[in-house]
Design a protein around this motif. Sequence first.
Motif, PDB file in Angstrom:
ATOM      1  N   HIS A 187       0.982  -1.437   0.124  1.00 25.31           N
ATOM      2  CA  HIS A 187      -0.282  -0.087   0.102  1.00 25.31           C
ATOM      3  C   HIS A 187       0.891   0.723   0.182  1.00 25.31           C
ATOM      4  N   ASP A 188       0.579   2.449   0.140  1.00 23.02           N
ATOM      5  CA  ASP A 188       0.530   3.924  -0.143  1.00 23.02           C
ATOM      6  C   ASP A 188       1.339   3.880   1.418  1.00 23.02           C
ATOM      7  N   THR A 189       2.424   4.480   1.273  1.00 22.59           N
ATOM      8  CA  THR A 189       3.669   4.791   2.670  1.00 22.59           C
ATOM      9  C   THR A 189       3.352   6.777   2.760  1.00 22.59           C
ATOM     10  N   HIS A 190       3.311   7.199   3.934  1.00 19.79           N
ATOM     11  CA  HIS A 190       2.881   8.624   3.797  1.00 19.79           C
ATOM     12  C   HIS A 190       4.417   9.421   5.285  1.00 19.79           C
ATOM     13  N   LEU A 191       4.467  10.558   4.313  1.00 21.11           N
ATOM     14  CA  LEU A 191       5.742  10.740   6.145  1.00 21.11           C
ATOM     15  C   LEU A 191       4.482  11.873   5.857  1.00 21.11           C
ATOM     16  N   SER A 192       4.160  12.764   7.468  1.00 20.92           N
ATOM     17  CA  SER A 192       4.326  14.154   7.405  1.00 20.92           C
ATOM     18  C   SER A 192       4.765  14.763   8.910  1.00 20.92           C
ATOM     19  N   ILE A 193       5.711  15.837   7.836  1.00 23.93           N
ATOM     20  CA  ILE A 193       6.175  16.631   8.614  1.00 23.93           C
ATOM     21  C   ILE A 193       5.558  18.283   8.967  1.00 23.93           C
ATOM     22  N   VAL A 194       5.561  18.605  10.096  1.00 29.34           N
ATOM     23  CA  VAL A 194       4.835  19.551  10.655  1.00 29.34           C
ATOM     24  C   VAL A 194       5.554  20.523  11.214  1.00 29.34           C
ATOM     25  N   TYR A 195       6.086  21.677  11.018  1.00 32.21           N
ATOM     26  CA  TYR A 195       6.769  22.633  11.594  1.00 32.21           C
ATOM     27  C   TYR A 195       6.191  23.741  11.855  1.00 32.21           C
ATOM     28  N   ARG A 196       5.543  24.136  14.014  1.00 36.29           N
ATOM     29  CA  ARG A 196       5.077  25.214  14.146  1.00 36.29           C
ATOM     30  C   ARG A 196       4.809  25.171  15.058  1.00 36.29           C
ATOM     31  N   ASP A 197       5.190  26.821  15.587  1.00 32.15           N
ATOM     32  CA  ASP A 197       5.651  27.650  16.968  1.00 32.15           C
ATOM     33  C   ASP A 197       6.630  27.187  17.207  1.00 32.15           C
ATOM     34  N   ASP A 198       7.693  26.683  16.555  1.00 29.68           N
ATOM     35  CA  ASP A 198       8.946  26.269  17.216  1.00 29.68           C
ATOM     36  C   ASP A 198       8.905  24.323  17.520  1.00 29.68           C
ATOM     37  N   THR A 199       7.855  24.494  16.895  1.00 30.17           N
ATOM     38  CA  THR A 199       7.597  22.971  17.404  1.00 30.17           C
ATOM     39  C   THR A 199       7.722  21.964  15.543  1.00 30.17           C
ATOM     40  N   LEU A 200       8.558  20.602  15.901  1.00 29.51           N
ATOM     41  CA  LEU A 200       8.838  20.064  14.992  1.00 29.51           C
ATOM     42  C   LEU A 200       8.315  18.538  15.306  1.00 29.51           C
ATOM     43  N   THR A 201       6.874  17.812  14.163  1.00 32.45           N
ATOM     44  CA  THR A 201       6.604  17.183  15.021  1.00 32.45           C
ATOM     45  C   THR A 201       6.278  15.845  12.865  1.00 32.45           C
ATOM     46  N   VAL A 202       6.704  14.404  13.697  1.00 26.91           N
ATOM     47  CA  VAL A 202       6.672  13.805  12.366  1.00 26.91           C
ATOM     48  C   VAL A 202       6.643  12.416  12.967  1.00 26.91           C
ATOM     49  N   SER A 203       5.533  12.394  11.646  1.00 26.45           N
ATOM     50  CA  SER A 203       4.426  11.233  11.803  1.00 26.45           C
ATOM     51  C   SER A 203       3.908  10.617  10.407  1.00 26.45           C
ATOM     52  N   THR A 204       3.870   9.191  10.434  1.00 23.21           N
ATOM     53  CA  THR A 204       3.755   8.706   9.522  1.00 23.21           C
ATOM     54  C   THR A 204       2.633   7.264   8.828  1.00 23.21           C
ATOM     55  N   ASP A 205       1.965   7.167   8.590  1.00 22.77           N
ATOM     56  CA  ASP A 205       1.271   6.174   7.675  1.00 22.77           C
ATOM     57  C   ASP A 205       1.457   5.118   7.673  1.00 22.77           C
ATOM     58  N   LEU A 206       2.268   4.152   7.479  1.00 21.71           N
ATOM     59  CA  LEU A 206       3.262   3.195   7.098  1.00 21.71           C
ATOM     60  C   LEU A 206       2.068   1.907   7.111  1.00 21.71           C
ATOM     61  N   GLU A 207       1.257   2.125   7.690  1.00 25.99           N
ATOM     62  CA  GLU A 207       0.468   0.968   7.956  1.00 25.99           C
ATOM     63  C   GLU A 207      -0.337   1.190   6.361  1.00 25.99           C
ATOM     64  N   GLY A 208      -1.081   2.149   6.176  1.00 29.05           N
ATOM     65  CA  GLY A 208      -2.251   2.067   5.189  1.00 29.05           C
ATOM     66  C   GLY A 208      -3.550   1.985   5.318  1.00 29.05           C
ATOM     67  N   LYS A 209      -3.626   3.120   6.613  1.00 32.46           N
ATOM     68  CA  LYS A 209      -4.548   2.838   8.165  1.00 32.46           C
ATOM     69  C   LYS A 209      -5.402   3.996   8.058  1.00 32.46           C
ATOM     70  N   ASN A 210      -5.122   5.486   6.782  1.00 27.40           N
ATOM     71  CA  ASN A 210      -5.037   6.728   6.283  1.00 27.40           C
ATOM     72  C   ASN A 210      -5.059   7.097   7.643  1.00 27.40           C
ATOM     73  N   ALA A 211      -4.652   6.912   8.642  1.00 24.21           N
ATOM     74  CA  ALA A 211      -4.029   7.718  10.146  1.00 24.21           C
ATOM     75  C   ALA A 211      -2.991   8.245  10.503  1.00 24.21           C
TER      76      ALA A 211
END
Length: 327
Positions: A187-211
């Motif tokens: 399935h598709d694999t996704h990476l999210s990089i959020v930079y907001r208010d001097d905070t870095l958050t990295v998240s993934t969707d590697l299991e195809g759960k759309n979450a």
Amino acid sequence: MFCKLFSYSHLLLVSIFTTSILAEWNTRDYVRREHSLTKPYQGTGVTVPYWDFTGSAIVTSNYVRLTPDMQSKNGAIWNTKPCETRNWELQVQFKVHGRGKDLFGDGLVIWYVRDRNQQGPVFGSKDYFSGLAVLLDTYSNHNGAHTHQHPYISAMVNNGSLHYDHDRDGTHTQLAGCEGKLRNMAHDTHLSIVYRDDTLTVSTDLEGKNAWKECFRVEGVLLPTGYYFGASASTGDLSDNHDIIAIKFYELDLLETQNKDDDRSNIIPSAASFEAPRDHVDDAKPAMSGIKTFLWMMFVAIVLIVLVVLGIMWYQKRQEQSRKRLY
């Protein structure tokens, strides 16, 4: 009856109009085209609006392949427009796949840096960079003495003075990291990089759960505006296909505590939780395996036997020569 229908229709139109306005102001729906890459890519060969390509990168109708599944390849894709947004999210749809089952590598990086189109040893891009690197290290035969498994996702913030230690997988300069099974997924694999208010958050969707599943979150990260987004990948003795399918950039609203008139262009990249790089210490030489030890002992025994035999032969010859002199 007519009045009731008119009233209902009027309310429905107002509701639709209000919903459309709310959707328009929903920052999750506000994609900045100049920082995004989506199909159809509207380009031919290696030409796509707002993006440059270097090295082995090629554009197809379904993906941008940074490296093929071949040894010693480097490829990159770079946005041509600097990012002037203070709060942002970058979502990357990618695919890492290849023939290797136990041995594969090396990996890919998502960049937000000052200098674009700079080839180098850090997964195909420049070392001693200035900015942010989110690294997806897939090298199966990992380096150094650490406990995590590969593939491994980590982040590094650099002010231009730090060296990415490839021999230690960058563990001496990383902000944080997490393991992520991202190779050869159906399935598709996704990476999210959020930079907001001097905070870095990295998240993934590697299991195809759309979450999204949070990988790590680091506060006190300072990044300037005016840097460039990019992605690069490399292979060495081991290899993989590294594909970028889509990149979507979202401009996020400023918080009430943030002043929109602040000039962030001259900020030096840094992180409050960053640890100074430790001294590079060579790994201890591995002990010989049982077979090597056996062969080495056998070699030593043969040498000793030969020396003993030669010694006996020499002694016997001396004895014989001594008896001849007596007669």
